[in-house]
Design a protein around this motif. Structure first.
Motif, PDB file in Angstrom:
ATOM      1  N   GLY A 272       6.765   6.254   0.222  1.00 47.93           N
ATOM      2  CA  GLY A 272       7.948   6.249   1.065  1.00 47.93           C
ATOM      3  C   GLY A 272       7.760   5.554   2.400  1.00 47.93           C
ATOM      4  N   ARG A 273       6.548   5.636   2.965  1.00 50.02           N
ATOM      5  CA  ARG A 273       6.274   5.027   4.277  1.00 50.02           C
ATOM      6  C   ARG A 273       4.864   4.451   4.256  1.00 50.02           C
ATOM      7  NH1 ARG A 273       9.792   6.980   8.418  1.00 50.02           N
ATOM      8  NH2 ARG A 273       8.245   6.448  10.003  1.00 50.02           N
ATOM      9  N   LEU A 274       4.744   3.212   4.716  1.00 51.65           N
ATOM     10  CA  LEU A 274       3.444   2.551   4.780  1.00 51.65           C
ATOM     11  C   LEU A 274       3.348   1.781   6.094  1.00 51.65           C
ATOM     12  CD1 LEU A 274       0.759   1.674   3.448  1.00 51.65           C
ATOM     13  CD2 LEU A 274       2.008  -0.278   2.481  1.00 51.65           C
ATOM     14  N   ASP A 275       2.366   2.149   6.903  1.00 50.04           N
ATOM     15  CA  ASP A 275       2.102   1.454   8.166  1.00 50.04           C
ATOM     16  C   ASP A 275       0.639   1.020   8.163  1.00 50.04           C
ATOM     17  OD1 ASP A 275       1.827   0.466  10.725  1.00 50.04           O
ATOM     18  OD2 ASP A 275       2.917   2.111  11.676  1.00 50.04           O
ATOM     19  N   ILE A 276       0.425  -0.283   8.011  1.00 55.25           N
ATOM     20  CA  ILE A 276      -0.938  -0.833   8.031  1.00 55.25           C
ATOM     21  C   ILE A 276      -1.074  -1.853   9.162  1.00 55.25           C
ATOM     22  CG2 ILE A 276      -1.434  -0.398   5.593  1.00 55.25           C
ATOM     23  CD1 ILE A 276      -0.625  -3.285   5.009  1.00 55.25           C
ATOM     24  N   LEU A 295      10.812   3.612  -0.815  1.00 52.48           N
ATOM     25  CA  LEU A 295      10.228   2.991   0.365  1.00 52.48           C
ATOM     26  C   LEU A 295      11.267   2.819   1.470  1.00 52.48           C
ATOM     27  CD1 LEU A 295       7.557   1.755   1.414  1.00 52.48           C
ATOM     28  CD2 LEU A 295       8.466  -0.483   0.716  1.00 52.48           C
ATOM     29  N   LEU A 296      11.057   3.517   2.589  1.00 52.51           N
ATOM     30  CA  LEU A 296      11.988   3.468   3.711  1.00 52.51           C
ATOM     31  C   LEU A 296      11.358   2.881   4.969  1.00 52.51           C
ATOM     32  CD1 LEU A 296      13.696   6.972   3.303  1.00 52.51           C
ATOM     33  CD2 LEU A 296      14.580   4.742   2.568  1.00 52.51           C
ATOM     34  N   TRP A 297      10.052   2.648   4.950  1.00 50.16           N
ATOM     35  CA  TRP A 297       9.366   2.144   6.146  1.00 50.16           C
ATOM     36  C   TRP A 297       8.177   1.296   5.706  1.00 50.16           C
ATOM     37  CZ3 TRP A 297      10.200   3.093  11.473  1.00 50.16           C
ATOM     38  CH2 TRP A 297       9.190   2.639  12.324  1.00 50.16           C
ATOM     39  N   LEU A 298       8.105   0.101   6.247  1.00 52.80           N
ATOM     40  CA  LEU A 298       6.972  -0.782   5.984  1.00 52.80           C
ATOM     41  C   LEU A 298       6.660  -1.558   7.253  1.00 52.80           C
ATOM     42  CD1 LEU A 298       4.962  -2.170   3.988  1.00 52.80           C
ATOM     43  CD2 LEU A 298       6.745  -3.897   3.635  1.00 52.80           C
ATOM     44  N   ASP A 299       5.420  -1.465   7.732  1.00 54.52           N
ATOM     45  CA  ASP A 299       5.002  -2.205   8.925  1.00 54.52           C
ATOM     46  C   ASP A 299       3.658  -2.853   8.626  1.00 54.52           C
ATOM     47  OD1 ASP A 299       4.378  -3.225  11.411  1.00 54.52           O
ATOM     48  OD2 ASP A 299       4.991  -1.430  12.516  1.00 54.52           O
ATOM     49  N   VAL A 300       3.660  -4.205   8.558  1.00 56.81           N
ATOM     50  CA  VAL A 300       2.432  -4.950   8.295  1.00 56.81           C
ATOM     51  C   VAL A 300       2.101  -5.875   9.471  1.00 56.81           C
ATOM     52  CG1 VAL A 300       2.807  -4.869   5.802  1.00 56.81           C
ATOM     53  CG2 VAL A 300       3.677  -6.823   7.113  1.00 56.81           C
ATOM     54  N   SER A 301       2.709  -5.647  10.611  1.00 50.62           N
ATOM     55  CA  SER A 301       2.526  -6.530  11.765  1.00 50.62           C
ATOM     56  C   SER A 301       1.087  -6.515  12.282  1.00 50.62           C
ATOM     57  CB  SER A 301       3.491  -6.122  12.892  1.00 50.62           C
ATOM     58  OG  SER A 301       3.226  -4.792  13.314  1.00 50.62           O
ATOM     59  N   TYR A 302       0.736  -7.590  13.025  1.00 54.39           N
ATOM     60  CA  TYR A 302      -0.589  -7.715  13.648  1.00 54.39           C
ATOM     61  C   TYR A 302      -1.714  -7.626  12.622  1.00 54.39           C
ATOM     62  CZ  TYR A 302       1.735  -7.269  18.174  1.00 54.39           C
ATOM     63  OH  TYR A 302       2.541  -7.473  19.268  1.00 54.39           O
ATOM     64  N   TYR A 322       8.362  -5.856  12.174  1.00 55.37           N
ATOM     65  CA  TYR A 322       7.443  -5.233  11.229  1.00 55.37           C
ATOM     66  C   TYR A 322       6.560  -6.247  10.495  1.00 55.37           C
ATOM     67  CZ  TYR A 322      10.491  -1.217  12.002  1.00 55.37           C
ATOM     68  OH  TYR A 322      11.221  -0.206  12.580  1.00 55.37           O
ATOM     69  N   TYR A 323       6.858  -7.545  10.696  1.00 56.51           N
ATOM     70  CA  TYR A 323       6.057  -8.614  10.094  1.00 56.51           C
ATOM     71  C   TYR A 323       5.391  -9.486  11.151  1.00 56.51           C
ATOM     72  CZ  TYR A 323       9.221  -7.424   6.244  1.00 56.51           C
ATOM     73  OH  TYR A 323       9.947  -6.753   5.296  1.00 56.51           O
ATOM     74  N   ALA A 324       5.695  -9.255  12.412  1.00 59.13           N
ATOM     75  CA  ALA A 324       5.281 -10.149  13.495  1.00 59.13           C
ATOM     76  C   ALA A 324       3.767 -10.208  13.659  1.00 59.13           C
ATOM     77  CB  ALA A 324       5.930  -9.700  14.806  1.00 59.13           C
TER      78      ALA A 324
END
Length: 338
Positions: A272-276, A295-302, A322-324
């Motif tokens: 549901g949520r992935l922050d890497i 899946l409601l949250w995805l952050d692959v930035s940095y 979230y992609y920056a």
């Protein structure tokens, strides 16, 4: 039966009722321990409600077993009224409440000092929660003697030192939350090693100073959530995921030094949520992730990701931030691919 006899019986019943309801249900030993607990603090709002002349099972923050009168639930949750402010250290007398099953101290910044070893006498305790306090010192290895423990929440305190490997000897301990302390060292591979495979694990070690790699043994643990953000962890964390897994539902690995090829990762269906974000993860974002209905949250930035951002599924919900700050990601919501 005469009218006088009936009145006499009614009077007897009323007498028995009031005498039984006014008598104390509280176990004498537990009441003595609670009064010693109260007297250990220089002053607290317990003074107004915890009176020796009253039944301790009627006191605020106390719950008793109705059949035995034993105190089995003690909760000092300063987030909810009536607020009880504790100033001092956790009294040793709490260890004399031998039937205690739940012990909670939440949001008491003036509660200080170490976790007392007398807690090891609480062999029925399954929930130990000490959150948002000034409690300091190590996470004690003697907590492994609490054989009934299922949930250990020591988040947002001033604990330091290493996580004791002995916690892994507790087969019933499925929920470990040690977030936002000053813990150092590596994550013990023993954690959850005795846990039955039929249970799901909760782990929150975020906001510490942990180093090293995630134990490979965690690859066989079914997590509901795993939060390892804001540490100094390194290596490959991709084995926490996998299409064949039931979980985890939430994963937060942000602000570490993890380094692996994201394009080779398969994601569990119920994620549901992935922050890497804020790691050293490379490769591309796999198209398979668009198939995740929850899946409601995805952050692959940095990170160091490249390639076209997948479309479909939940991806229209995710903003450009979230992609920056990746190496060469492109496509909506970033710049078009060349």
């Amino acid at each position: 039966m005469t009218r006088a006899t009936i009145l006499l019986l009614l009077l007897l019943l009323l007498t028995l009722f009031f005498s039984s309801s006014s008598s104390s249900r509280c176990h004498d030993g537990d009441k003595k321990a609670l009064l010693a607990f109260k007297d250990s603090f220089f002053s607290s709002s317990l003074d107004a409600t915890w009176l020796e002349s009253t039944d301790c099972c009627s006191w605020h923050e106390v719950l008793c077993d109705k059949a035995t009168g034993r105190v089995n639930f003690l909760q000092f949750n300063n987030n909810f009224p009536p607020a009880v402010l504790l100033n001092g250290s956790i009294p040793a007398a709490v260890g004399d409440l031998s039937a205690l099953e739940v012990l909670v101290f939440r949001s008491h910044p003036a509660l200080v000092g170490p976790i007392p070893p007398q807690l090891t006498k609480l062999r029925k305790l399954y929930d130990l929660t000490i959150v948002g306090t000034g409690v300091s010192g190590p996470v004690p290895s003697f907590l492994s003697k609490l054989s009934s423990l299922q949930q250990l929440d020591l988040g947002r305190n001033s604990l330091s030192g290493a996580i004791p490997p002995s916690l892994g000897s507790l087969a019933g301990l499925t929920d470990i939350r040690l977030n936002d302390n000053q813990l150092t060292g590596t994550i013990p591979a023993s954690l959850f090693s005795k846990m039955s495979k039929q249970y799901l694990a909760y782990l929150d070690l975020s906001g510490n100073k942990l180093t090293g790699q995630i134990p490979s043994s965690f690859g066989s643990v079914e997590f509901v959530y795993i939060y390892l953000s804001d540490n100094r962890l390194t290596g490959d964390a991709s084995f926490l995921l996998g299409k064949s897994k039931n979980g985890p539902y939430r994963v937060n690995l942000t602000r570490n030094g993890f380094e692996f090829d994201l394009s080779k990762v398969e994601f569990p269906d119920r994620l549901g949520r992935l922050d890497i974000s804020h790691n050293k993860i490379y490769g591309s974002i796999p198209d398979q992730i668009t198939q995740l209905r929850d899946l409601l949250w995805l952050d692959v930035s940095y990170n160091k990701l490249c390639g076209k951002i997948p479309s479909g599924g939940s991806f229209p919900l995710f903003y450009d931030k979230y992609y920056a700050h990746n190496k060469c990601l492109c496509g909506e919501p970033l710049q078009p691919c060349k």
